[in-house]
Each structure stands twice: as structure tokens, then as C-alpha cells.
Design a protein around this motif. Sequence first.
Motif, PDB file in Angstrom:
ATOM      1  N   GLU A  56       0.654  -1.354  -0.235  1.00  0.00           N
ATOM      2  CA  GLU A  56       0.169  -0.193   0.085  1.00  0.00           C
ATOM      3  C   GLU A  56       0.878   1.269  -0.009  1.00  0.00           C
ATOM      4  N   PHE A  57       2.214   1.104   0.566  1.00  0.00           N
ATOM      5  CA  PHE A  57       2.860   2.472   0.851  1.00  0.00           C
ATOM      6  C   PHE A  57       3.362   2.594  -0.805  1.00  0.00           C
ATOM      7  N   VAL A  58       3.461   1.751  -1.459  1.00  0.00           N
ATOM      8  CA  VAL A  58       4.150   2.122  -2.654  1.00  0.00           C
ATOM      9  C   VAL A  58       3.268   2.316  -3.764  1.00  0.00           C
ATOM     10  N   ASP A  59       1.958   2.822  -3.500  1.00  0.00           N
ATOM     11  CA  ASP A  59       1.403   2.826  -4.467  1.00  0.00           C
ATOM     12  C   ASP A  59       0.816   4.554  -3.556  1.00  0.00           C
ATOM     13  N   ALA A  60       1.018   4.449  -2.258  1.00  0.00           N
ATOM     14  CA  ALA A  60       0.770   6.240  -1.829  1.00  0.00           C
ATOM     15  C   ALA A  60       1.941   6.823  -1.725  1.00  0.00           C
ATOM     16  N   MET A  61       3.277   6.746  -2.056  1.00  0.00           N
ATOM     17  CA  MET A  61       4.423   7.223  -2.506  1.00  0.00           C
ATOM     18  C   MET A  61       4.217   7.675  -4.323  1.00  0.00           C
ATOM     19  N   LEU A  62       3.568   6.503  -4.941  1.00  0.00           N
ATOM     20  CA  LEU A  62       3.983   7.624  -5.785  1.00  0.00           C
ATOM     21  C   LEU A  62       2.975   8.698  -6.101  1.00  0.00           C
ATOM     22  N   GLU A  63       1.761   8.123  -5.646  1.00  0.00           N
ATOM     23  CA  GLU A  63       0.993   8.960  -5.307  1.00  0.00           C
ATOM     24  C   GLU A  63       1.322  10.867  -4.994  1.00  0.00           C
ATOM     25  N   ASP A  64       1.628  10.269  -3.768  1.00  0.00           N
ATOM     26  CA  ASP A  64       1.912  11.375  -3.177  1.00  0.00           C
ATOM     27  C   ASP A  64       2.822  12.337  -3.522  1.00  0.00           C
ATOM     28  N   LEU A  65       4.095  11.798  -4.354  1.00  0.00           N
ATOM     29  CA  LEU A  65       5.373  12.199  -5.091  1.00  0.00           C
ATOM     30  C   LEU A  65       4.701  13.091  -6.450  1.00  0.00           C
ATOM     31  N   ARG A  66       3.696  12.171  -7.007  1.00  0.00           N
ATOM     32  CA  ARG A  66       2.472  13.655  -8.280  1.00  0.00           C
ATOM     33  C   ARG A  66       1.882  14.318  -7.866  1.00  0.00           C
ATOM     34  N   TRP A  67       2.120  14.378  -6.509  1.00  0.00           N
ATOM     35  CA  TRP A  67       0.930  15.126  -5.929  1.00  0.00           C
ATOM     36  C   TRP A  67       1.680  16.060  -5.649  1.00  0.00           C
ATOM     37  N   PHE A  68       2.924  16.268  -5.313  1.00  0.00           N
ATOM     38  CA  PHE A  68       3.459  17.409  -4.591  1.00  0.00           C
ATOM     39  C   PHE A  68       4.226  17.548  -5.803  1.00  0.00           C
ATOM     40  N   GLY A  69       4.332  17.717  -6.730  1.00  0.00           N
ATOM     41  CA  GLY A  69       4.747  17.963  -8.230  1.00  0.00           C
ATOM     42  C   GLY A  69       6.091  16.961  -8.633  1.00  0.00           C
ATOM     43  N   PHE A  70       6.230  16.220  -8.413  1.00  0.00           N
ATOM     44  CA  PHE A  70       7.307  15.434  -9.024  1.00  0.00           C
ATOM     45  C   PHE A  70       7.320  14.935 -10.434  1.00  0.00           C
ATOM     46  N   GLU A  71       8.851  14.918 -10.895  1.00  0.00           N
ATOM     47  CA  GLU A  71       8.014  14.448 -12.360  1.00  0.00           C
ATOM     48  C   GLU A  71       9.284  13.576 -12.833  1.00  0.00           C
ATOM     49  N   TRP A  72       8.723  12.690 -13.155  1.00  0.00           N
ATOM     50  CA  TRP A  72      10.628  11.299 -12.989  1.00  0.00           C
ATOM     51  C   TRP A  72      10.205  11.236 -14.528  1.00  0.00           C
ATOM     52  N   SER A  73      11.781  10.751 -15.799  1.00  0.00           N
ATOM     53  CA  SER A  73      11.125  10.340 -17.038  1.00  0.00           C
ATOM     54  C   SER A  73      11.151   8.895 -17.285  1.00  0.00           C
ATOM     55  N   GLU A  74      12.107   8.288 -16.017  1.00  0.00           N
ATOM     56  CA  GLU A  74      12.157   6.585 -15.873  1.00  0.00           C
ATOM     57  C   GLU A  74      11.440   6.363 -14.406  1.00  0.00           C
ATOM     58  N   GLY A  75      11.448   5.155 -14.544  1.00  0.00           N
ATOM     59  CA  GLY A  75      10.582   4.445 -13.363  1.00  0.00           C
ATOM     60  C   GLY A  75       9.557   3.517 -13.147  1.00  0.00           C
ATOM     61  N   PRO A  76       9.441   2.338 -11.668  1.00  0.00           N
ATOM     62  CA  PRO A  76       8.558   1.770 -11.699  1.00  0.00           C
ATOM     63  C   PRO A  76       7.112   2.097 -12.800  1.00  0.00           C
ATOM     64  N   ASP A  77       6.646   3.195 -12.638  1.00  0.00           N
ATOM     65  CA  ASP A  77       5.214   3.288 -13.167  1.00  0.00           C
ATOM     66  C   ASP A  77       5.463   3.027 -15.144  1.00  0.00           C
ATOM     67  N   ILE A  78       6.203   3.261 -15.290  1.00  0.00           N
ATOM     68  CA  ILE A  78       6.531   3.923 -16.876  1.00  0.00           C
ATOM     69  C   ILE A  78       7.534   3.702 -17.304  1.00  0.00           C
ATOM     70  N   GLY A  79       8.738   2.988 -16.545  1.00  0.00           N
ATOM     71  CA  GLY A  79       9.537   2.499 -17.486  1.00  0.00           C
ATOM     72  C   GLY A  79      10.520   2.654 -17.826  1.00  0.00           C
ATOM     73  N   GLY A  80      11.469   2.652 -18.460  1.00  0.00           N
ATOM     74  CA  GLY A  80      12.736   3.380 -19.279  1.00  0.00           C
ATOM     75  C   GLY A  80      13.989   2.437 -19.359  1.00  0.00           C
ATOM     76  N   LYS A  81      14.423   2.718 -19.917  1.00  0.00           N
ATOM     77  CA  LYS A  81      15.834   2.150 -20.798  1.00  0.00           C
ATOM     78  C   LYS A  81      16.750   1.392 -19.541  1.00  0.00           C
ATOM     79  N   PHE A  82      16.941   1.785 -18.363  1.00  0.00           N
ATOM     80  CA  PHE A  82      17.077   0.569 -17.409  1.00  0.00           C
ATOM     81  C   PHE A  82      16.609  -0.225 -16.648  1.00  0.00           C
ATOM     82  N   ALA A  83      15.032  -0.258 -17.000  1.00  0.00           N
ATOM     83  CA  ALA A  83      14.300  -1.333 -16.440  1.00  0.00           C
ATOM     84  C   ALA A  83      14.931  -2.930 -15.465  1.00  0.00           C
ATOM     85  N   PRO A  84      14.420  -3.298 -15.333  1.00  0.00           N
ATOM     86  CA  PRO A  84      13.429  -2.496 -14.105  1.00  0.00           C
ATOM     87  C   PRO A  84      13.942  -1.348 -13.371  1.00  0.00           C
ATOM     88  N   TYR A  85      13.003  -1.130 -12.028  1.00  0.00           N
ATOM     89  CA  TYR A  85      13.364  -0.135 -10.883  1.00  0.00           C
ATOM     90  C   TYR A  85      12.712  -0.217  -9.962  1.00  0.00           C
TER      91      TYR A  85
END
Length: 282
Positions: A56-85
Amino acid sequence: MSHFEKYRGRLAPSPTGYLHLGHARTFWVAQQRAKANGGELILRNEDLDATRFKMEFVDAMLEDLRWFGFEWSEGPDIGGKFAPYNQSERMNFYRAALENLRAGNFIYPCTCSRKDILAATRAPHANDDDEPIYPGTCRQNRESEIGNRKLSWRFRVPDGETISFEDGNSGEQKFVAGKDFGDFVVWRHDDVPAYQLACVADDAAMEISEVVRGADLLVSTARQILIYRALGLTPPKFFHCALMLDKKGERLAKRHDALSLRKLRELGETPESLRQKFFIST
Ligand code: GLU
């Protein structure tokens, strides 16, 4: 610049509780630095400690980060060239690093429990991180002599050597191996890679050029520099942020629920209001 051409920073939260203001402030610095350097920011979910983290903390973490205004270009939710994250999916990287350390004779098997170590240590906390200085009990151990007792793997530090590095925030840092920190665990007895090893393996593999994190990890940076060296890797640059203290001067821990981003949001705070109150926003 570091040895990498492009600035790559990371946010590396552990989903062991709700994110609090202290995390947000450090992460905000990380995000600002990535932006200022025209670089990228990645998100890595440090979910290795299965005894402490909850889904439950993983989902909360992603949500809280987005809410606060963080933006990432690679990550567990969106993948990326160094996956897995998600660190829990990267065991092959950690095992390979462990094998290299073993082959180079940088580590030894240790059968001490935390209790044994505390009992054998006169000054349990030589510095402000939680790790007591290991008294060296198992330094001469050979794996073949241990049989099937539970073991952890410990890094043998070069006693007396000063490990120094330039911190982007607070200048030159020096820690003496064997005095400021001792032999440290790289692989735990419950067969989980320790933070120090996983962090180095991932920051190197993900080509992180600068690590931004809290000042509570300054001593860990000295440990990690030894792992980089042992693995023949070049360390990134480091920038340690001052820790956020509560009114009593104590470090904000995740259990200070009142200051979790969730709670503040419930209380009607907005990311903007929080940034204004608590951050040096650039
Ligand atoms: N997951 C670690 C923490 O939350 C990350 C530390 C680091 O940034 O290296 O403390």
C-alpha cells in the motif's frame, strides 16, 4: 561534471511508511538540481526490505510524489531504458556485485547477530548513523568453515584510511575507516542485499551522475565509495541535504504521521503552500 556526460539524478524512496515533508524537501532539491543541469530525474523504488515495506505504501508513494509536483522520466510506473526500477526485481544485479566483491576478497562471511556486536562493542554509536563499529570478530572466517549457519557478508574496510569526497552542498568530507565506520554488511543473513550494495549497484547501472540525499547518509557515502572502488567503478557526485528537524530538534521520521504529505494534504495544505513554508524554491 562527473564521468557521465548527461546529468542524471534519482529519487530513491523506500516504501516503509508514508512520505513526509523531510523526504519531499530532499527530493525537491534533487529535482531542482536535475532541472538546473538540463538533466533527467529517475524514480527508483527501494523495496528490498520485504519485512518492513508494504504494498500500500508503494501506491501511496507514487501518488504523493505526483501530488507534490515531482516528475520523473523513468520509473517503476513508466519504465525506461534501465528497467526494472523496483529493487525487488533487480536481484541479478546485486548477486553479480556480490560475486565480484567475493572474487576480489573484499568481503567475508559473518555469523554475528546484532546482539553479539552490541555486546562486543564499547562505543556502539561512533557516528550519527545507526551502525555500531563492527569489532572484527569474523574477519578471519572462511565460508567453508561456517557450515550451514546463517551468514551475512561483510565488507572489510581499510582500517586507518581516510575516505574523502567533495560534497556538493557542504564541501570536503572525511571519514576514517575503522574509526568513523567499521566493516559493514553488504548482504544480510536473511539473504537480502544490504542498502549499501544495492544502492551502488543501481546508481552505477542506472548511470546516475549525482546522488542527492539526506545528510544522515554522509557516512554511508564513505562506505559506498569503498564499494565503487572495489568493483572498479567511478562514483557519482554527491550532494547531501541538511535534515529537516521537528520543533524539538529531532529528525523527522516516517512515524511522525502528522507531517506525512497525506496528512498535510488532508489538512488542506497544497504543494504550493508547503513549498513556500518549507523550501528554498528556485
Ligand atoms: N531508500 C533510501 C532511503 O530512503 C535511499 C537512500 C539514498 O538516497 O541513497 O533512505
